[in-house]
Enzyme design. Structure first.
Site, PDB file in Angstrom:
ATOM      1  N   ARG A   1       0.764  -1.090   0.234  1.00  0.00           N
ATOM      2  CA  ARG A   1      -0.164  -0.135   0.058  1.00  0.00           C
ATOM      3  C   ARG A   1       0.821   1.214   0.027  1.00  0.00           C
ATOM      4  O   ARG A   1       0.540   2.381  -0.514  1.00  0.00           O
ATOM      5  CB  ARG A   1      -0.968   0.138   1.182  1.00  0.00           C
ATOM      6  CG  ARG A   1      -1.986  -0.756   1.002  1.00  0.00           C
ATOM      7  CD  ARG A   1      -3.004  -0.884   2.110  1.00  0.00           C
ATOM      8  NE  ARG A   1      -4.451  -1.489   1.829  1.00  0.00           N
ATOM      9  CZ  ARG A   1      -5.229  -1.760   2.575  1.00  0.00           C
ATOM     10  NH1 ARG A   1      -5.026  -1.949   3.797  1.00  0.00           N
ATOM     11  NH2 ARG A   1      -6.271  -2.202   2.332  1.00  0.00           N
TER      12      ARG A   1
ATOM     13  N   LYS B   1     -19.285 -15.945   1.540  1.00  0.00           N
ATOM     14  CA  LYS B   1     -20.664 -15.900   1.702  1.00  0.00           C
ATOM     15  C   LYS B   1     -21.166 -15.210   0.549  1.00  0.00           C
ATOM     16  O   LYS B   1     -20.703 -14.170   0.094  1.00  0.00           O
ATOM     17  CB  LYS B   1     -20.963 -15.166   2.944  1.00  0.00           C
ATOM     18  CG  LYS B   1     -20.477 -16.059   4.083  1.00  0.00           C
ATOM     19  CD  LYS B   1     -20.385 -15.310   5.338  1.00  0.00           C
ATOM     20  CE  LYS B   1     -21.549 -14.834   6.359  1.00  0.00           C
ATOM     21  NZ  LYS B   1     -21.376 -13.553   7.219  1.00  0.00           N
TER      22      LYS B   1
ATOM     23  N   GLY C   1     -10.095  -7.781  -0.976  1.00  0.00           N
ATOM     24  CA  GLY C   1      -8.939  -7.875   0.038  1.00  0.00           C
ATOM     25  C   GLY C   1      -8.293  -9.162   0.085  1.00  0.00           C
ATOM     26  O   GLY C   1      -7.173  -9.352  -0.273  1.00  0.00           O
TER      27      GLY C   1
ATOM     28  N   GLY D   1     -12.946  -3.287   0.422  1.00  0.00           N
ATOM     29  CA  GLY D   1     -14.251  -2.833   0.763  1.00  0.00           C
ATOM     30  C   GLY D   1     -14.702  -1.806  -0.300  1.00  0.00           C
ATOM     31  O   GLY D   1     -15.842  -1.887  -1.061  1.00  0.00           O
TER      32      GLY D   1
HETATM   33  P1  ADP Z   1     -12.456 -10.952  -0.349  1.00  0.00           P
HETATM   34  O1  ADP Z   1     -11.862 -10.277   0.468  1.00  0.00           O
HETATM   35  O2  ADP Z   1     -11.473 -10.952  -1.848  1.00  0.00           O
HETATM   36  O3  ADP Z   1     -13.969 -10.106  -1.128  1.00  0.00           O
HETATM   37  P2  ADP Z   1     -13.930 -12.774   0.764  1.00  0.00           P
HETATM   38  O4  ADP Z   1     -13.710 -12.070   2.011  1.00  0.00           O
HETATM   39  O5  ADP Z   1     -15.482 -12.804   0.335  1.00  0.00           O
HETATM   40  O6  ADP Z   1     -13.011 -12.383  -0.245  1.00  0.00           O
HETATM   41  O7  ADP Z   1     -13.641 -14.454   1.080  1.00  0.00           O
HETATM   42  C1  ADP Z   1     -12.513 -14.848   1.528  1.00  0.00           C
HETATM   43  C2  ADP Z   1     -12.514 -15.889   2.238  1.00  0.00           C
HETATM   44  O8  ADP Z   1     -13.518 -16.780   1.745  1.00  0.00           O
HETATM   45  C3  ADP Z   1     -11.218 -16.592   2.535  1.00  0.00           C
HETATM   46  O9  ADP Z   1     -11.158 -16.554   3.806  1.00  0.00           O
HETATM   47  C4  ADP Z   1     -11.493 -17.902   2.169  1.00  0.00           C
HETATM   48  O10 ADP Z   1     -10.856 -19.111   3.146  1.00  0.00           O
HETATM   49  C5  ADP Z   1     -13.258 -18.077   2.309  1.00  0.00           C
HETATM   50  N1  ADP Z   1     -13.668 -19.251   1.412  1.00  0.00           N
HETATM   51  C6  ADP Z   1     -13.272 -19.583   0.289  1.00  0.00           C
HETATM   52  N2  ADP Z   1     -14.198 -20.817  -0.178  1.00  0.00           N
HETATM   53  C7  ADP Z   1     -14.443 -21.171   0.767  1.00  0.00           C
HETATM   54  C8  ADP Z   1     -15.490 -22.400   1.213  1.00  0.00           C
HETATM   55  N3  ADP Z   1     -15.632 -23.408   0.257  1.00  0.00           N
HETATM   56  N4  ADP Z   1     -15.893 -22.810   2.425  1.00  0.00           N
HETATM   57  C9  ADP Z   1     -15.489 -21.528   3.293  1.00  0.00           C
HETATM   58  N5  ADP Z   1     -14.699 -20.587   3.168  1.00  0.00           N
HETATM   59  C10 ADP Z   1     -14.121 -20.453   2.017  1.00  0.00           C
HETATM   60 MG    MG Z   2     -12.500 -10.331   2.567  1.00  0.00          MG
END
Ligand code: ADP
Ligand code: MG
Length: 416
Positions: free
Chosen positions: A39, A204, A357, A381
């Site tokens: 960053r 989720k 992130g 975010g």
């Molecule tokens: P980002 O920050 O890129 O938007 P998210 O915060 O939505 O991504 O999701 C990241 C998390 O999702 C990771 O910590 C990962 O371990 C979890 N994850 C990915 N696939 C699964 C799964 N099948 N079951 C549970 N958690 C998962």
């Molecule tokens: Mg995340």
């Protein structure tokens, strides 16, 4: 129109710059170290430009969540030191967030100097819900300076004193990083080359529903992996065993799938998955087709057939937006799907944008060549809110000059 750095003559002006220097730290044997200075590096073009332009630069930044009180472990000391190294000049850290001592130091700055104020979140007014409290802090900063540059992309979705309130009190411009982020997102949101593919994953569905809802109007295909895929599979009647399943989202997922069908957007789900009895029970990890998930297993990654299919789609698209890991990439046994998607993104000739992130962290921790992507967002975010089609307060505020309070020592700031 938001002003950019080149639109303003900064020579001899005192400029407040909000940056996102919220880097991960680790303390080893009593010494606090920055684990990832990405960053800070991402902010350098703005500062190099301002220094070369002869501005007197006052940096506003936060670190962690001190919740309005002075937390010594969250001092910007290591950040100012690293920033100075990378910028190639000393960046003194003032021990205060605002006040007379700060004003005194700033009044003695020379053209091209850069100083940093202590963690703005040490002051409870920074993140106060009360606009007048925030305005109070913002006014104390605005009295120091002639102009404001918003460059903390990671915080532009926040209504905070150093992000929005102070921007409204001074002539403002977007910094280089914010301009780069906006250019990438505006290309994919308004004028994407087709085929336009979006790859969504992460934990989720509920976190990504607004993104889905917005992007579905514009994309050609949607590939879904990660934990959220299991709610989509369950909505189609598959038994997902112990996988992450958001029962309360099933109706919404069916509604989105219905709308996608009406719009002619294909939603592509995994056909095979890596399952295990638990996250830490890696010995039980095995690949199964999605119609054969054992009832005592949970899906933790997309399977190899799905990974290959997703990769082929990514490589043949013209625009790809990726948000959310395909599996629990933090555990090596469940990282292959995320790695495959990241490598396909790197290989693809498409305009490739990574938001989120954890997705950006996954690229780094899996050792994928970051420079091979067209754009990796520095704001989790904020990037999600852009993909949701929302207006970000920190960007709007750059265009809203409520009360010009130019310092009396300088003639009014002119646009060049
Ligand atoms: P980002 O920050 O890129 O938007 P998210 O915060 O939505 O991504 O999701 C990241 C998390 O999702 C990771 O910590 C990962 O371990 C979890 N994850 C990915 N696939 C699964 C799964 N099948 N079951 C549970 N958690 C998962
Ligand atoms: Mg995340």
């Amino acid at each position: 129109m938001t002003a950019l750095l080149d639109d303003v003559d900064f020579a001899g002006r005192t400029v407040l710059v909000r940056a996102d220097f919220n880097v991960p730290l680790a303390t080893v044997e009593g010494v606090t170290k920055i684990i990832d200075d990405g960053r800070i590096r991402a902010a350098l073009p703005t500062f190099s430009y301002l220094v070369a332009a002869g501005a007197r630069v006052v940096v506003l930044a936060h670190l962690g969540r001190p919740k309005g009180s002075v937390v010594p472990a969250l001092s910007l000391t290591p950040v100012a030191a690293r920033f100075g190294e990378l910028l190639g000049q000393a960046v003194p850290l003032l021990p205060q967030v605002c006040g007379d001592d700060v004003a005194d130091v700033v009044s003695k700055m020379s053209d091209g100097d850069v100083v940093m104020l202590e963690n703005v979140r040490f002051d409870p007014r920074e993140t106060s819900k009360d606009a007048s409290e925030r305005g109070d802090l913002a006014a104390s900063w605005s009295r120091l300076a002639d102009a404001y540059v918003g460059d903390g992309f990671g915080v532009v979705h926040r209504e905070q004193a150093s992000v929005t309130d102070v921007a409204r009190l001074l002539p403002s411009a977007a910094g280089r990083l914010v301009a780069t982020e906006l250019a990438a997102f505006s290309q994919v949101l308004t004028d994407p080359a087709r085929p336009y593919l979006v790859v969504l994953g992460g934990a989720k569905v509920s976190d990504k529903l607004a993104v889905l809802d917005h992007l579905i109007n514009n994309v050609d295909r949607l590939l879904i992996g990660g934990g959220m895929a299991f709610t989509f599979l369950a909505a189609q009647g598959y038994d997902v065993g112990c996988s992450l399943l958001e029962e309360s989202m099933l109706d919404l997922v069916r509604a989105i799938s219905g709308r996608a069908a009406e719009l002619g957007v294909d939603i592509v789900l995994p056909t095979d998955v890596v399952v295990a009895r638990g996250l830490h029970d890696t010995v039980s990890a095995t690949v199964v087709p999605v119609n054969a998930i054992p009832s005592d297993h949970m899906g933790l990654d997309i399977g190899p057939v799905t990974a290959a299919a997703f990769s082929a789609e990514i490589v043949s698209a013209q625009t790809v937006v990726w948000n959310g890991p395909m599996g629990v990439f933090e555990v090596p046994e469940f990282s292959a799907g995320t790695r495959a998607v990241a490598m396909a993104m790197a290989r693809s000739a498409a305009f490739t944008v990574v938001g989120g992130g954890d997705s950006a962290a996954a690229i780094r921790s899996l050792g994928i060549d970051e420079s091979a992507m067209s754009h990796i967002s520095t704001g989790g975010g904020a990037s999600l809110e852009l993909l949701e089609g929302r207006d970000l307060p920190g960007l709007l505020a750059l265009d809203e000059l409520v009360e010009p309070t130019l310092s009396s020592t300088h003639p009014p700031l002119k646009e060049s």
